[in-house]
Enzyme design. Structure first.
Site, mmCIF file in Angstrom:
data_model
loop_
_atom_site.group_PDB
_atom_site.id
_atom_site.type_symbol
_atom_site.label_atom_id
_atom_site.label_comp_id
_atom_site.label_asym_id
_atom_site.label_seq_id
_atom_site.Cartn_x
_atom_site.Cartn_y
_atom_site.Cartn_z
ATOM 1 N N HIS A 173 0.801 -1.471 -0.194
ATOM 2 C CA HIS A 173 0.120 -0.150 -0.147
ATOM 3 C C HIS A 173 0.868 0.836 -0.019
ATOM 4 C CE1 HIS A 173 0.385 -0.414 4.629
ATOM 5 N NE2 HIS A 173 0.590 1.452 4.506
ATOM 6 N N ASP A 188 0.146 -7.937 1.776
ATOM 7 C CA ASP A 188 0.922 -6.632 1.943
ATOM 8 C C ASP A 188 1.795 -5.714 2.137
ATOM 9 O OD1 ASP A 188 0.414 -3.841 1.990
ATOM 10 O OD2 ASP A 188 0.363 -3.296 4.021
ATOM 11 N N ASN A 244 5.306 4.634 8.978
ATOM 12 C CA ASN A 244 6.104 3.723 9.905
ATOM 13 C C ASN A 244 5.391 2.530 9.250
ATOM 14 O OD1 ASN A 244 5.585 5.343 12.882
ATOM 15 N ND2 ASN A 244 7.609 3.769 11.834
ATOM 16 N N SER A 245 4.667 2.119 8.072
ATOM 17 C CA SER A 245 4.094 1.465 7.312
ATOM 18 C C SER A 245 5.824 0.699 6.173
ATOM 19 C CB SER A 245 3.261 1.894 6.165
ATOM 20 O OG SER A 245 2.353 1.690 6.942
ATOM 21 N N THR A 280 2.712 -2.499 9.634
ATOM 22 C CA THR A 280 2.247 -2.288 8.040
ATOM 23 C C THR A 280 0.931 -1.607 8.954
ATOM 24 O OG1 THR A 280 0.814 -3.722 6.861
ATOM 25 C CG2 THR A 280 0.774 -4.928 8.442
ATOM 26 N N ALA A 281 0.319 -1.889 9.534
ATOM 27 C CA ALA A 281 -0.703 -1.030 10.467
ATOM 28 C C ALA A 281 -0.830 -0.685 11.356
ATOM 29 C CB ALA A 281 -1.856 -1.852 10.028
ATOM 30 N N GLY A 334 -9.430 -27.030 -2.507
ATOM 31 C CA GLY A 334 -10.375 -27.114 -3.263
ATOM 32 C C GLY A 334 -12.237 -27.263 -2.573
#
Length: 477
Positions: free
Chosen positions: A127, A157, A230-231, A247-248, A290
């Site tokens: 992102h 991500d 910081n991501s 990441t978040a 599957g």
């Protein structure tokens, strides 16, 4: 009496203060320094802690960070965005205002981590660079370098870039599987674009899932401050080894409201696996059992003879699938995979998406209320299907799996990836970007289920679609 009081005070404020107070009490009395005029000299107060206490140096993260921070970079991404000007197509308006801008440059800031100094590979978040036309990287020493896009995986991500490999320093990678709740960690990044910043905390949880809209999940949760910018930065252990990619963060008032001690990082074991695939082939391949499944509620739990309403109830096993080869049947309830608890359908999908093709998985199931263990070998997920291979009425359309972030947001179905102009699908009104959520060909959850539904094509093909915020149906001709 006074000495006793001072000792009590020292005990309240810990060993450092106690040592200083006792030293003062036990030291011999000396004359206070004076000036030439005989007045007492003013002795300045110490403005910092002593470098050592009882001969032991005070602990500091500085030596470790001196090795880590040169490998953490700032990432700047630029993207051209066309302006939606309602007068832009008016010839008179354009003649009067010929220099009105038709587009603007949007810039975003994030962080990245150099993980291979020899080849110049930098890990960051998808992102951070999504849609960017130009990406530059600023090193800790002030150099700014143009970055080359290698590949990215929206569903985890993770993205990989390459920069010129001259004078770079990399971070050694740890085994994130060794992390335990309570381990100390340090986050390094570029929050709010103010410059490289270090925050510290502990591991609050591992294997965290269930965060809406964040794709496949097995996050490290930490209370180290992780703010916008910081991501893509580094989460390291006290040995200076990379354990995660930040990441978040979570804040009910939105990410720009700041950090409240709920930060999340992608485990480095997962990031390394994705990076290896992106560097090797430019894409990420995932495994699947599957099968179709649904959540187990209290009513189903009673009917199936289960003690608790949890697990993934198998509703359909696709032909020639890993599930079929393992002996799974409709009505089985999967409650664990390789010892990992499976609470619902999304938990099962998340497990599939985080494990490689060919992985041998031990499944704990309940069949007719009785425990059973089966072994399944994950097979490759189909990534795209041509509509003509399913039904002539879908000719010209291409279908793909939904991004996992949409599934985490509660949407199921398949994505219309492309529609050829003048094709049969286009004539029926299908458009690129539509989400097909249902079909008269049969119920489905993903691309494999969509394909299975056309084993016996229906006389009339009606699709339930979502286009933007609107729902509707398409009668395919």
């Amino acid at each position: 009496m006074r000495k006793l009081a001072m000792l009590a005070f020292a005990a309240c404020f810990g060993g450092v203060v106690a040592a200083a107070v006792l030293h003062g009490l036990q030291a011999p009395a000396v004359a206070a320094p004076t000036t030439q005029s005989g007045a007492p000299a003013i002795t300045p107060m110490a403005a910092s802690l002593p470098s050592a206490v009882a001969g032991q140096p005070l602990p500091s993260l500085a030596p470790m960070l001196a090795q880590v921070t040169p490998a953490v970079v700032s990432v700047q991404a630029k993207q051209r965005v066309r302006l939606n000007n309602p007068f832009a197509n008016d010839p008179m308006f354009r003649r009067m205002f010929p220099h009105i801008p038709q587009e603007r440059i949007e810039q975003s800031l994030g962080s990245g981590v150099i993980v291979d100094a020899t080849r110049g590979y930098v890990l960051t978040n998808h992102h951070v660079i999504e849609g960017a036309e130009e990406v530059t990287v600023t090193l800790a020493d002030g150099r700014t370098l143009a970055a080359e896009f290698v590949g990215s995986d929206p569903d985890t991500d993770v993205a990989v870039m390459r920069i010129p490999a001259e004078g770079l320093q990399q971070i050694p990678l740890a085994d994130s599987g060794d992390l335990r709740v309570g381990d100390f960690v340090v986050a390094v990044g570029n929050p709010f674009g103010i410059g490289q910043t270090v925050t510290s905390g502990i591991v609050s949880a591992v294997g965290r899932t269930g965060l809406r809209g964040l794709g496949y999940q097995s996050f490290i949760q930490t209370d180290a401050s992780i703010n916008p910018g910081n991501s893509g930065g580094a989460l390291v252990n006290l040995n200076g080894q990379l354990v995660g990619i930040n990441t978040a963060s979570f804040n009910p008032r939105g990410s720009m409201a700041g950090n409240i001690g709920l930060g999340f990082a992608i485990p480095v074991n997962l990031a390394r696996n994705v990076m290896d695939q992106l560097v090797t082939s430019g894409e990420v391949r995932r495994g699947t059992f599957g099968l179709d499944a649904q959540d187990v509620d209290a009513r189903l739990a009673r009917a199936l003879g289960l003690d608790h309403p949890r697990g993934a109830l198998v509703t359909r096993v696709h032909a020639d699938s890993a599930a079929a080869a393992a002996g799974l049947k409709s009505g089985d309830v999967i409650i664990a995979a390789d010892g990992e608890r499976i609470d619902n359908r999304d938990g099962l999908r998340n497990f599939e998406g985080l494990h490689a093709i060919g992985s041998q998985v031990q499944l704990d199931i309940r069949r007719d209320g009785k425990p059973l263990r089966l072994s399944a070998k994950l097979r490759e997920q189909p990534r795209a299907l041509a509509g003509a291979s399913l039904d002539p009425r879908l000719a010209g359309a291409g279908f793909s799996e939904l991004p996992e972030r949409l599934r985490q947001a509660g949407i199921s179905g398949v994505l219309v990836e492309s529609v050829a102009q003048g094709s049969r699908a286009a004539a029926s009104g299908m458009r690129e970007g539509d989400v097909v959520m249902g079909s008269s060909a049969g119920a489905f959850e993903d691309l494999a289920g969509f394909r299975t539904g056309f084993t016996r094509p229906p006389a009339q093909l009606v699709l339930q679609i979502v286009r933007g915020n609107q729902r509707g149906v398409l009668q395919m001709q």
